[in-house]
Design a protein around this motif. Structure first.
Motif, short mmCIF file in Angstrom:
data_model
loop_
_atom_site.label_atom_id
_atom_site.label_comp_id
_atom_site.label_asym_id
_atom_site.label_seq_id
_atom_site.Cartn_x
_atom_site.Cartn_y
_atom_site.Cartn_z
N PRO A 1 31.42 36.93 42.42
CA PRO A 1 29.79 37.45 42.28
C PRO A 1 29.45 36.96 41.69
O PRO A 1 28.93 36.43 41.17
CB PRO A 1 30.62 38.74 41.91
CG PRO A 1 32.10 38.49 41.65
CD PRO A 1 32.23 37.41 41.35
N ALA B 1 33.86 32.89 52.83
CA ALA B 1 32.60 34.13 52.83
C ALA B 1 31.19 32.66 52.45
O ALA B 1 31.38 32.10 51.73
CB ALA B 1 32.51 34.53 51.48
N GLN C 1 32.49 42.32 47.67
CA GLN C 1 32.02 41.61 48.86
C GLN C 1 31.41 42.31 49.85
O GLN C 1 30.63 41.76 51.09
CB GLN C 1 33.16 40.61 48.82
CG GLN C 1 33.45 39.51 50.58
CD GLN C 1 34.70 39.01 50.51
OE1 GLN C 1 34.77 37.54 50.21
NE2 GLN C 1 35.23 39.66 50.63
#
Ligand SMILES: CC(C)(COP(=O)(O)OP(=O)(O)OC[C@H]1O[C@@H](n2cnc3c(N)ncnc32)[C@H](O)[C@@H]1OP(=O)(O)O)[C@@H](O)C(=O)NCCC(=O)NCCS
Length: 234
Positions: free
Chosen positions: A4, A128, A103
């Motif tokens: 993150p 991602a 996310q």
């Protein structure tokens, strides 16, 4: 372990797809036959930033057919949906719940494009695409959090997820795409180099935090190297 970091908004997609190299009809990967449908380029071109309507999600699904020893199986790659958020806990369990929720928010905002590969309605893999990239490679979209469920590895699914990211980056006229790999993850590095990614020295220590199921902050540090692919060579 996923990474993150600070939320930033991604570039808006251009209204029309630039010239996309549609993948060849059949790709061989690790003994598995991966049949790309003719809708591949169209399907990936349908991916866009921001919250998606159910119709957009359906229209942008990317079908994949795989054949393995037990017979053919059908999968498709599509943008993350809210119902996937808990299902993705097959990796990390509730300890990564706050990450998966974070996310999902970034995906809805368009800061990153999260794609999942779906088998029988269940997300068995994810990737991602972080549009803003890293400070060391600004503007180079960064592939993060790539993983495929253990049972489904070695069938070409990871390669297809990477290919979907590359198509999406090409669609946004990005000339390059990157990712970081841990120095001790030799099999993954071999896969990326085979797909055309090249190491950019120096290696460095990447670190990030997440909040686990007990509300504790967990600090993770990993020795990684960035790999970059020139998309004009696709
Ligand atoms: C890396 C990963 C996404 C590849 O997915 P996949 O569907 O197995 O990929 P493909 O079938 O397209 O390619 C298979 C290749 O991936 C390699 N690979 C990389 N990491 C692997 C792992 N942890 N387990 C098995 N194979 C792995 C295989 O060795 C194979 O390459 P080889 O033919 O040179 O041996 C998957 O192995 C995975 O989820 N690994 C754990 C998480 C991870 O390491 N993510 C990458 C972080 S940078």
């Amino acid at each position: 372990v996923p990474r993150p970091d600070s939320p930033q908004f991604g570039k808006p997609a251009p209204p029309l797809a630039p010239s996309l190299d549609a993948p060849s009809a059949t790709v061989s990967s690790g003994g598995a036959s991966v049949a790309s449908e003719e809708t591949h380029a169209r399907a990936v071109a349908g991916l866009s930033c921001g919250p998606r309507t159910p119709e957009q999600v359906r229209d942008s699904a990317l079908p994949i057919s795989l054949r393995w020893d037990a017979g053919p199986i059908s999968l498709h790659i599509r943008p993350l949906e809210e119902s996937d958020v808990r299902a993705l806990e097959w990796h990390g369990g509730p300890d990564l719940r706050s990450f998966y929720e974070w996310q999902w928010e970034r995906h809805c905002e368009g800061e990153r494009e999260v794609l999942v590969v779906v088998f029988n309605g269940f997300p068995i893999g994810q990737v991602a695409l972080h549009w803003d990239g890293k400070p060391a490679h600004p503007g180079v979209p960064d592939i993060q959090s790539l993983r495929v469920m253990d049972l489904f590895r070695g069938l070409g699914i990871g390669s297809k997820l990477i290919e979907a990211c590359e198509l999406e980056a090409s669609r946004r006229t990005c000339g390059k795409i990157g990712l970081a790999v841990a120095l001790d993850n030799a099999p993954a590095r071999r896969l990326y180099e085979r797909l055309g990614y090249r190491a950019h020295e120096p290696s460095y220590f990447d670190h990030w935090d997440y909040i686990n199921a007990r509300g504790e902050t967990v600090h993770v540090e990993e020795h990684v190297i960035d790999l970059i692919k020139d998309l004009s060579q696709r």
